[in-house]
Design a protein around this motif. Structure first.
Motif, PDB file in Angstrom:
ATOM      1  N   HIS A 466     -26.420  31.279 -39.552  1.00 50.30           N
ATOM      2  CA  HIS A 466     -25.548  30.426 -40.369  1.00 50.30           C
ATOM      3  C   HIS A 466     -24.059  30.692 -40.195  1.00 50.30           C
ATOM      4  O   HIS A 466     -23.288  29.742 -40.037  1.00 50.30           O
ATOM      5  CB  HIS A 466     -25.910  30.528 -41.855  1.00 50.30           C
ATOM      6  CG  HIS A 466     -25.033  29.689 -42.732  1.00 50.30           C
ATOM      7  ND1 HIS A 466     -25.016  28.310 -42.663  1.00 50.30           N
ATOM      8  CD2 HIS A 466     -24.114  30.030 -43.682  1.00 50.30           C
ATOM      9  CE1 HIS A 466     -24.146  27.839 -43.550  1.00 50.30           C
ATOM     10  NE2 HIS A 466     -23.579  28.859 -44.163  1.00 50.30           N
ATOM     11  N   VAL A 467     -23.615  31.922 -40.232  1.00 51.28           N
ATOM     12  CA  VAL A 467     -22.178  32.206 -40.238  1.00 51.28           C
ATOM     13  C   VAL A 467     -21.576  32.239 -38.830  1.00 51.28           C
ATOM     14  O   VAL A 467     -20.355  32.406 -38.690  1.00 51.28           O
ATOM     15  CB  VAL A 467     -21.870  33.534 -40.969  1.00 51.28           C
ATOM     16  CG1 VAL A 467     -22.257  33.440 -42.418  1.00 51.28           C
ATOM     17  CG2 VAL A 467     -22.570  34.714 -40.305  1.00 51.28           C
ATOM     18  N   HIS A 468     -22.408  32.077 -37.801  1.00 51.65           N
ATOM     19  CA  HIS A 468     -21.950  31.999 -36.414  1.00 51.65           C
ATOM     20  C   HIS A 468     -21.237  33.270 -35.944  1.00 51.65           C
ATOM     21  O   HIS A 468     -20.396  33.233 -35.056  1.00 51.65           O
ATOM     22  CB  HIS A 468     -21.033  30.782 -36.205  1.00 51.65           C
ATOM     23  CG  HIS A 468     -21.741  29.475 -36.303  1.00 51.65           C
ATOM     24  ND1 HIS A 468     -21.336  28.344 -35.625  1.00 51.65           N
ATOM     25  CD2 HIS A 468     -22.849  29.095 -37.003  1.00 51.65           C
ATOM     26  CE1 HIS A 468     -22.149  27.330 -35.902  1.00 51.65           C
ATOM     27  NE2 HIS A 468     -23.081  27.778 -36.740  1.00 51.65           N
ATOM     28  N   LYS A 469     -21.578  34.393 -36.547  1.00 54.11           N
ATOM     29  CA  LYS A 469     -21.019  35.682 -36.159  1.00 54.11           C
ATOM     30  C   LYS A 469     -22.160  36.640 -35.835  1.00 54.11           C
ATOM     31  O   LYS A 469     -23.187  36.657 -36.524  1.00 54.11           O
ATOM     32  CB  LYS A 469     -20.149  36.272 -37.260  1.00 54.11           C
ATOM     33  CG  LYS A 469     -18.946  35.422 -37.633  1.00 54.11           C
ATOM     34  CD  LYS A 469     -17.948  35.303 -36.488  1.00 54.11           C
ATOM     35  CE  LYS A 469     -17.237  36.598 -36.221  1.00 54.11           C
ATOM     36  NZ  LYS A 469     -16.183  36.429 -35.158  1.00 54.11           N
ATOM     37  N   LEU A 470     -21.965  37.431 -34.796  1.00 52.34           N
ATOM     38  CA  LEU A 470     -22.965  38.410 -34.393  1.00 52.34           C
ATOM     39  C   LEU A 470     -22.752  39.702 -35.171  1.00 52.34           C
ATOM     40  O   LEU A 470     -21.633  40.222 -35.238  1.00 52.34           O
ATOM     41  CB  LEU A 470     -22.854  38.677 -32.891  1.00 52.34           C
ATOM     42  CG  LEU A 470     -23.815  39.707 -32.300  1.00 52.34           C
ATOM     43  CD1 LEU A 470     -25.240  39.189 -32.335  1.00 52.34           C
ATOM     44  CD2 LEU A 470     -23.396  40.055 -30.864  1.00 52.34           C
ATOM     45  N   GLY A 471     -23.817  40.208 -35.752  1.00 49.23           N
ATOM     46  CA  GLY A 471     -23.743  41.468 -36.475  1.00 49.23           C
ATOM     47  C   GLY A 471     -25.117  42.097 -36.563  1.00 49.23           C
ATOM     48  O   GLY A 471     -26.117  41.387 -36.679  1.00 49.23           O
ATOM     49  N   TYR A 472     -25.175  43.417 -36.499  1.00 49.91           N
ATOM     50  CA  TYR A 472     -26.471  44.082 -36.558  1.00 49.91           C
ATOM     51  C   TYR A 472     -26.294  45.527 -37.004  1.00 49.91           C
ATOM     52  O   TYR A 472     -25.229  46.120 -36.852  1.00 49.91           O
ATOM     53  CB  TYR A 472     -27.170  44.041 -35.195  1.00 49.91           C
ATOM     54  CG  TYR A 472     -26.302  44.463 -34.034  1.00 49.91           C
ATOM     55  CD1 TYR A 472     -26.220  45.782 -33.627  1.00 49.91           C
ATOM     56  CD2 TYR A 472     -25.541  43.514 -33.361  1.00 49.91           C
ATOM     57  CE1 TYR A 472     -25.415  46.162 -32.575  1.00 49.91           C
ATOM     58  CE2 TYR A 472     -24.726  43.881 -32.296  1.00 49.91           C
ATOM     59  CZ  TYR A 472     -24.669  45.206 -31.907  1.00 49.91           C
ATOM     60  OH  TYR A 472     -23.857  45.578 -30.868  1.00 49.91           O
ATOM     61  N   GLY A 473     -27.331  46.058 -37.589  1.00 50.89           N
ATOM     62  CA  GLY A 473     -27.332  47.432 -38.064  1.00 50.89           C
ATOM     63  C   GLY A 473     -28.651  47.722 -38.753  1.00 50.89           C
ATOM     64  O   GLY A 473     -29.577  46.905 -38.719  1.00 50.89           O
ATOM     65  N   LYS A 474     -28.735  48.871 -39.393  1.00 51.50           N
ATOM     66  CA  LYS A 474     -29.946  49.229 -40.133  1.00 51.50           C
ATOM     67  C   LYS A 474     -29.577  49.553 -41.567  1.00 51.50           C
ATOM     68  O   LYS A 474     -28.606  50.263 -41.833  1.00 51.50           O
ATOM     69  CB  LYS A 474     -30.660  50.413 -39.492  1.00 51.50           C
ATOM     70  CG  LYS A 474     -31.438  50.050 -38.243  1.00 51.50           C
ATOM     71  CD  LYS A 474     -32.347  51.185 -37.792  1.00 51.50           C
ATOM     72  CE  LYS A 474     -33.179  50.751 -36.586  1.00 51.50           C
ATOM     73  NZ  LYS A 474     -34.105  51.821 -36.139  1.00 51.50           N
ATOM     74  N   TYR A 475     -30.378  49.017 -42.481  1.00 55.02           N
ATOM     75  CA  TYR A 475     -30.217  49.318 -43.895  1.00 55.02           C
ATOM     76  C   TYR A 475     -31.527  49.895 -44.400  1.00 55.02           C
ATOM     77  O   TYR A 475     -32.548  49.192 -44.444  1.00 55.02           O
ATOM     78  CB  TYR A 475     -29.856  48.055 -44.684  1.00 55.02           C
ATOM     79  CG  TYR A 475     -29.704  48.306 -46.169  1.00 55.02           C
ATOM     80  CD1 TYR A 475     -28.550  48.902 -46.671  1.00 55.02           C
ATOM     81  CD2 TYR A 475     -30.731  47.981 -47.065  1.00 55.02           C
ATOM     82  CE1 TYR A 475     -28.415  49.150 -48.030  1.00 55.02           C
ATOM     83  CE2 TYR A 475     -30.604  48.238 -48.417  1.00 55.02           C
ATOM     84  CZ  TYR A 475     -29.446  48.815 -48.895  1.00 55.02           C
ATOM     85  OH  TYR A 475     -29.311  49.081 -50.238  1.00 55.02           O
ATOM     86  N   HIS A 476     -31.531  51.162 -44.737  1.00 54.52           N
ATOM     87  CA  HIS A 476     -32.741  51.857 -45.180  1.00 54.52           C
ATOM     88  C   HIS A 476     -33.897  51.601 -44.210  1.00 54.52           C
ATOM     89  O   HIS A 476     -35.019  51.283 -44.611  1.00 54.52           O
ATOM     90  CB  HIS A 476     -33.119  51.426 -46.598  1.00 54.52           C
ATOM     91  CG  HIS A 476     -32.096  51.834 -47.619  1.00 54.52           C
ATOM     92  ND1 HIS A 476     -32.285  51.628 -48.976  1.00 54.52           N
ATOM     93  CD2 HIS A 476     -30.879  52.414 -47.508  1.00 54.52           C
ATOM     94  CE1 HIS A 476     -31.226  52.067 -49.642  1.00 54.52           C
ATOM     95  NE2 HIS A 476     -30.357  52.545 -48.767  1.00 54.52           N
ATOM     96  N   ASN A 477     -33.590  51.691 -42.925  1.00 50.33           N
ATOM     97  CA  ASN A 477     -34.550  51.533 -41.824  1.00 50.33           C
ATOM     98  C   ASN A 477     -34.998  50.097 -41.594  1.00 50.33           C
ATOM     99  O   ASN A 477     -35.929  49.864 -40.813  1.00 50.33           O
ATOM    100  CB  ASN A 477     -35.786  52.422 -42.029  1.00 50.33           C
ATOM    101  CG  ASN A 477     -35.478  53.895 -41.831  1.00 50.33           C
ATOM    102  OD1 ASN A 477     -34.630  54.253 -41.004  1.00 50.33           O
ATOM    103  ND2 ASN A 477     -36.137  54.746 -42.595  1.00 50.33           N
ATOM    104  N   VAL A 478     -34.368  49.136 -42.230  1.00 55.62           N
ATOM    105  CA  VAL A 478     -34.639  47.725 -41.944  1.00 55.62           C
ATOM    106  C   VAL A 478     -33.633  47.256 -40.901  1.00 55.62           C
ATOM    107  O   VAL A 478     -32.419  47.248 -41.157  1.00 55.62           O
ATOM    108  CB  VAL A 478     -34.534  46.857 -43.206  1.00 55.62           C
ATOM    109  CG1 VAL A 478     -34.763  45.379 -42.853  1.00 55.62           C
ATOM    110  CG2 VAL A 478     -35.536  47.308 -44.258  1.00 55.62           C
ATOM    111  N   LEU A 479     -34.106  46.887 -39.717  1.00 58.00           N
ATOM    112  CA  LEU A 479     -33.223  46.378 -38.675  1.00 58.00           C
ATOM    113  C   LEU A 479     -32.707  45.008 -39.102  1.00 58.00           C
ATOM    114  O   LEU A 479     -33.485  44.085 -39.331  1.00 58.00           O
ATOM    115  CB  LEU A 479     -33.980  46.276 -37.350  1.00 58.00           C
ATOM    116  CG  LEU A 479     -33.199  45.736 -36.151  1.00 58.00           C
ATOM    117  CD1 LEU A 479     -31.980  46.602 -35.856  1.00 58.00           C
ATOM    118  CD2 LEU A 479     -34.113  45.641 -34.934  1.00 58.00           C
ATOM    119  N   THR A 480     -31.394  44.901 -39.236  1.00 60.19           N
ATOM    120  CA  THR A 480     -30.770  43.703 -39.786  1.00 60.19           C
ATOM    121  C   THR A 480     -29.921  43.037 -38.711  1.00 60.19           C
ATOM    122  O   THR A 480     -29.046  43.674 -38.122  1.00 60.19           O
ATOM    123  CB  THR A 480     -29.905  44.072 -41.001  1.00 60.19           C
ATOM    124  OG1 THR A 480     -30.719  44.779 -41.951  1.00 60.19           O
ATOM    125  CG2 THR A 480     -29.331  42.839 -41.662  1.00 60.19           C
TER     126      THR A 480
END
Length: 521
Positions: A466-480
């Motif tokens: 939706h926001v047309h921006k690339l972003g990634y990381g982990k939150y409490h072991n959830v790959l986001t």
């Protein structure tokens, strides 16, 4: 005939760069010598076609001296794809390749590589699909029902952490008593002294709580949204009329969450916001991506998950018609279907709608209707609602298009949620265990008997767009992962200062949950 023969035929054709009609597969499978029939059918395919049709197979079998197979129903009206006269160059996603938009012509499907997918090993399970289950009529009782369902389900995730008492029981307690409350945020305001007054509501009533500005938890108040469910602990005032908060809890994902992984080496490509029909749709990047999927370098990429906005849509924002390459919404989906044909025919594809798609705007959004499914039927893709949880090879992927991210980013401080780091806004949704917590804001939400937007089970992967921006990381072991888009900056985006991250394909190794970002822009 072995049961695996049709699947083997599909895999063999895909490895050679072809799709095929269902009837054609059946006809080949019924041939006395399947392998010989397949080779003759490939010889009978015109040079300008990459889709095996019933007519091609029948023509090849008519030249056979062996027993003729029964004719299946004719597939009248099917138009073959038109490839180039020679194999196009294969892109790995790192080199540049000159390619042009098909401009309404049939899509090109590329040959290349010896990658192989065994359809028998593809395992997909979908949970939370509310398509056909909408009950809301917009009446008052529907709003009551959805809020009650939200409160009851999310409060269960909090009651184990605090000694909850309902609001009417708190009112009966004497002053200076320790107390805890699980409630839905109905109001947030600052006092003249700079403290925070947070009013919480449960099924029995409302109760005011006060967070002092000098407490460490005061920063958490800035993360609150109206209508989310939280728990607080503290001490009642002398007169018992207000609760001074010592601690604040969100439903949240447990820090001890252990994600599931696949039992074999297999990967998934996660993309969103294709926006076919826009003048800024990046056809070249899409061709490079599809070409790459046919190469050995893409070995193991067997799933493609698309998180909404297949097309640009019509009338979504002011003066959008001036930025359209394809004016008719159904023609947009026809064009998208042609681009989808470039993807290897043996890949498993799952799609949810977005706010530019031709479904209702209010969330949860049901899956595409039968007319649109028929248009996008090239790959037998799976269509499900927005949001849905898609489990592939034992790995659960929460797919949500992401309209509420605009609201989260607008309401929360920049360090908590911003467009340059969209995964941080997604962390907030995981923390609140709800993909669209705030009701009545900019995000259109439909009142239903059940709140389909709650994150009941913790996913292994959270995929949004939706926001047309690339972003990634982990939150409490959830790959986001927020997967960017396939649309260059439009005039409208310039006017609202959106600089998109376009032409990226996040690739997740489901066996290890390792993430690789491929660039095709």
């Amino acid at each position: 005939m072995p049961l695996e023969t049709p699947a083997r035929i599909v895999s063999e054709l895909a490895a050679r760069g072809y799709n095929a009609e269902r009837e054609a597969i059946t006809l080949l499978a019924d041939a006395e010598d399947t392998d010989a029939a397949l080779e003759r059918a490939l010889e009978a395919v015109p040079q300008d076609a990459l889709k095996i049709e019933v007519s091609h197979v029948k023509r090849s079998l008519e030249t056979d001296t062996g027993p003729a197979s029964a004719d299946p129903p004719s597939a009248a009206g099917t138009t073959p794809s038109s490839p180039p006269t020679e194999d196009p160059s294969v892109s790995t996603g790192n080199n540049t390749q000159t390619s042009t938009d098909s401009g309404g012509l049939d899509a090109v499907e590329t040959e290349g590589g010896s990658r192989h997918i065994d359809p028998e090993q593809l395992v997909v399970d979908i949970a939370g699909d509310m398509t056909g289950e909408s009950t809301g009529t917009g009446e008052y009782k529907d709003f009551v029902a959805v809020f009650r369902d939200r409160y009851e389900r999310l409060s269960k995730k909090l009651r184990g952490r605090v000694n909850h008492r309902p609001t009417d029981a708190l009112e009966a307690l004497p002053g200076n008593e320790e107390a805890a409350l699980v409630g839905m945020v109905s109001d947030i305001r600052s006092t003249a002294s700079g403290h925070w007054l947070v009013e919480l509501e449960d099924t029995n009533g409302t109760f005011p709580t006060l967070v002092m500005k000098d407490r460490k938890i005061a920063d958490l108040v800035q993360e609150l949204l109206l209508d989310e469910v939280i728990a607080v602990e503290g001490t009642l005032a002398d007169d018992g009329g207000i609760l001074f908060v010592d601690s604040l809890h969100f439903p949240d994902v447990p820090r001890t969450h252990e994600p599931s992984t696949a039992d074999r080496p297999v990967k998934a490509a996660l993309i969103s916001d294709v926006h076919v029909g826009s003048q800024e749709f990046m056809a070249d990047a899409w061709h490079r991506f599809a070409d790459w999927l046919h190469t050995d370098d893409a070995e193991g990429v067997e799933y493609l998950l698309i998180a909404g906005d297949m097309v640009e849509g019509v009338g979504v924002y002011p003066d959008q018609d001036e930025e359209l390459d394809v004016i008719d919404i159904y023609d947009q989906y026809e064009r998208f279907s042609e681009y989808l044909k470039e993807v290897p025919g043996d890949m498993e594809i799952v799609m949810i709608p977005g706010n530019h798609d031709a479904v209702r705007l209010a969330e949860p959004q049901p899956a595409f209707d039968s007319e649109l499914r028929d248009i996008m039927s090239a790959h037998d893709a799976r269509f499900t609602s927005n949001p849905s949880t898609v489990t592939i090879e034992g790995v659960s992927v929460l797919m949500y298009h992401g309209v509420s991210l605009d609201e989260v980013i607008a309401e929360l401080p920049d360090e908590k949620a911003n467009y340059d780091e969209p995964h941080k806004a997604m962390y907030q949704l995981l923390k609140k265990r709800h993909v669209a917590p705030q009701y009545g804001g900019h995000t259109r939400l439909a009142p239903e008997e059940k709140d389909h937007l709650i994150i009941d089970e913790v996913p292994d992967i959270f995929h949004s767009g939706h926001v047309h921006k690339l972003g990634y990381g982990k939150y409490h072991n959830v790959l986001t992962i927020n997967s960017g888009c396939w649309q260059a900056q439009t005039d409208f985006q310039k006017s609202v200062n959106i600089d998109p991250d376009a032409g990226f394909a996040p690739i997740v190794d489901l066996e290890t949950l390792e993430l690789t970002i491929r660039s095709f822009g």
